[in-house]
Design a protein around this motif. Structure first.
Motif, PDB file in Angstrom:
ATOM      1  N   UNK A  26       0.795  -1.229   0.000  1.00 52.89           N
ATOM      2  CA  UNK A  26       0.000   0.000   0.000  1.00 52.89           C
ATOM      3  C   UNK A  26       0.823   1.272   0.000  1.00 52.89           C
ATOM      4  N   UNK A  27       2.070   1.187  -0.436  1.00 55.69           N
ATOM      5  CA  UNK A  27       2.869   2.390  -0.600  1.00 55.69           C
ATOM      6  C   UNK A  27       3.459   2.919   0.687  1.00 55.69           C
ATOM      7  N   UNK A  28       4.174   4.029   0.601  1.00 57.70           N
ATOM      8  CA  UNK A  28       4.913   4.532   1.761  1.00 57.70           C
ATOM      9  C   UNK A  28       4.054   5.090   2.885  1.00 57.70           C
ATOM     10  N   UNK A  29       2.825   5.547   2.582  1.00 57.87           N
ATOM     11  CA  UNK A  29       1.986   6.112   3.634  1.00 57.87           C
ATOM     12  C   UNK A  29       0.713   5.293   3.831  1.00 57.87           C
ATOM     13  N   UNK A  30       0.697   4.044   3.356  1.00 62.73           N
ATOM     14  CA  UNK A  30      -0.487   3.207   3.479  1.00 62.73           C
ATOM     15  C   UNK A  30      -0.847   2.899   4.919  1.00 62.73           C
ATOM     16  N   UNK A  36       0.283  14.196  -7.068  1.00 66.88           N
ATOM     17  CA  UNK A  36       1.467  14.184  -6.206  1.00 66.88           C
ATOM     18  C   UNK A  36       1.432  12.950  -5.324  1.00 66.88           C
ATOM     19  N   UNK A  37       2.592  12.553  -4.846  1.00 66.82           N
ATOM     20  CA  UNK A  37       2.685  11.440  -3.905  1.00 66.82           C
ATOM     21  C   UNK A  37       3.934  11.599  -3.061  1.00 66.82           C
ATOM     22  N   UNK A  38       3.924  10.945  -1.913  1.00 69.88           N
ATOM     23  CA  UNK A  38       5.120  10.902  -1.076  1.00 69.88           C
ATOM     24  C   UNK A  38       6.047   9.802  -1.557  1.00 69.88           C
ATOM     25  N   UNK A  39       7.321  10.005  -1.322  1.00 70.33           N
ATOM     26  CA  UNK A  39       8.329   8.987  -1.593  1.00 70.33           C
ATOM     27  C   UNK A  39       9.073   8.714  -0.299  1.00 70.33           C
ATOM     28  N   UNK A  53       6.707   0.685   0.186  1.00 73.89           N
ATOM     29  CA  UNK A  53       6.589   0.631   1.634  1.00 73.89           C
ATOM     30  C   UNK A  53       7.475  -0.414   2.278  1.00 73.89           C
ATOM     31  N   UNK A  54       8.044  -1.304   1.461  1.00 75.58           N
ATOM     32  CA  UNK A  54       8.952  -2.320   2.003  1.00 75.58           C
ATOM     33  C   UNK A  54      10.409  -1.890   1.921  1.00 75.58           C
TER      34      UNK A  54
END
Length: 459
Positions: free
Chosen positions: A70-74, A182-185, A207-208
């Motif tokens: 679910x990505x970095x801020x999931x 936009x998205x966070x990395x 996210x891993x």
């Protein structure tokens, strides 16, 4: 995309993988030291999560293996920290990436396949990119890192100044905005790697901890983690072995350690740490990493945003009097907008010549190219945990960094949130400068599962 909008998978006896789209995943289901599935978000609730018309509690979906990508801020990935993180690992290094898809003007000389990467403009800390596709389309954007110590930084205005650099603008002027987002990395890379597997669950994707900040690469790495897990699942199924932590570490984690991912992650580890001490130290560190293939690095410790946060009056010292900085901030917040735009103009940045086609106000870009969806009946996904901490916060970076202007000033200094504008980038979470009393590693903003944030497939 933000995979928190999808349930990962349920591995069935037939080998079939089922996907359920559209409903936010709320929490993982725990049974002792195991994950046994997920729980969907409650539906038919108000913005505070209280039952409303058509209330329906989120159903539980049980699975032999819950795959979290679910990505970095999931929200699910964050809650898996319940099991702890590897000793010495921490996620402190972030960036917000803001991107546009642009239809190039007829006079543009840019050819399909052109790749441009930039560093140092419009601020020394900002990275930029431009990729040209067929049919006169281009993807372009910037990355604003957490070690850029501007207490009122704004990705959107910096993106506009970046596009207007003469080298780029000669081919962009007269173009048309097609899509925007936009998205966070999560830029910690290997040092930010969480627990990859446990009883009944495995983590893949950004996210891993798979991103390679040295190569500015993340998609190939995230994709490869999924491939390796898929191979591990097939191996375990063939041997009729369960998805225990021991078995997943012996297959999935081992495959990651033996792959090119691990080698490249080791080279990239700490490659950008020099930027913690300044732009030129950062360049020196990246140069050392490149020449030595990771053997020489600058060992500067990484500080999170809240650990290095300064004050607006100090940042603009010598350019804007402290009392005027405060006045500009108060006037902007009274209008329901961030102060960064007015501060940049006052500090001497040229005004943006809006054309309503490519250069437009932040809100016009949101409505024209953001394509945000925010269905009713769900709880707000951005929550200010301890409002009294917001009251004591002078420079509200959460308002300034918000990619969709969804966070605005409220009464008593407590920000207000409009999810109809939120594009789920998650920058507010890691840009918050206040930490909660019971956990100094967590900020005062909780980024949870929720409705919205779905961008066009074009972006």
């Amino acid at each position: 995309g933000q995979f928190s909008q999808w349930i990962g998978a349920k591995i069935m006896g037939s080998g079939l993988v089922q996907l359920w789209p559209g409903v936010p995943v709320s929490v993982p289901l725990f049974d002792g030291d195991s994950v046994i599935g997920i729980r969907l978000a409650n539906q038919g609730v108000d913005k505070k999560g209280d039952p409303d018309a058509g209330f329906m509690p989120g159903m539980d979906v049980h699975a032999d293996l819950t795959v979290v990508g679910d990505g970095p801020v999931g929200s699910v990935g964050q809650q898996l920290d319940h099991f702890g993180v590897p000793e010495g690992n921490e996620r402190k290094d972030w960036a917000v990436g803001m991107k546009m898809v642009v239809e190039l003007p007829a006079h543009s000389t840019l050819q399909a396949g052109t790749v441009v990467h930039t560093l140092g403009f419009p601020e020394p800390e900002i990275f930029g990119f431009l990729y040209v596709h067929p049919d006169r389309l281009a993807s372009l954007g910037i990355f604003v890192p957490s070690w850029f110590d501007h207490p009122a930084r704004t990705s959107y205005r910096y993106l506009q100044h970046w596009m207007m650099h003469p080298y780029l603008w000669k081919d962009l002027a007269g173009g048309t905005l097609k899509s925007w987002g936009a998205k966070s990395l999560q830029e910690s890379g290997k040092p930010g790697e969480p627990l990859l597997a446990g009883n009944g669950f495995a983590r893949i994707g950004e996210g891993s901890g798979s991103s390679n900040v040295f190569l500015n690469s993340g998609v190939d790495e995230a994709w490869m983690t999924g491939i390796l897990l898929g191979e591990a699942v097939i191996e375990l199924a063939a041997g009729k072995k369960g998805f225990s932590r021991e078995n997943l570490e012996a297959t999935y984690v081992r495959k990651r350690r033996d792959s090119w991912l691990e080698k490249e992650s080791w080279i990239a580890e700490g490659a950008r740490n020099g930027f913690q001490k300044g732009f030129f130290t950062g360049l020196l560190g990246m140069g050392m990493t490149m020449i030595s293939r990771g053997k020489l690095k600058i060992g500067t410790p990484v500080r999170a945003t809240h650990e290095r946060a300064g004050q607006l009056k100090d940042f603009y010292k010598g350019r804007i009097p402290a009392e005027e900085v405060k006045k500009i901030q108060e006037q902007s917040y009274a209008k329901g907008i961030a102060a960064s735009d007015a501060l940049m103009t006052r500090a001497g940045w040229p005004e943006i010549p809006y054309d309503g086609q490519l250069l437009m106000t932040h809100q016009d870009a949101l409505y024209t190219g953001g394509k945000v969806q925010a269905a009713p009946g769900y709880e707000d996904h951005v929550v200010f945990l301890y409002p009294h901490l917001c009251e004591t916060c002078d420079d509200k970076l959460c308002i300034e960094i918000c990619s969709g202007q969804a966070i605005t000033a409220g009464e008593k200094g407590i920000p207000e949130f409009e999810r109809e504008k939120c594009i789920h980038c998650g920058a507010c979470m890691w840009s918050c400068v206040k930490t909660i009393p019971d956990n100094p590693t967590k900020t005062n903003i909780s980024f949870q599962a929720g409705s919205g944030g779905l961008h066009s497939s074009e972006n």
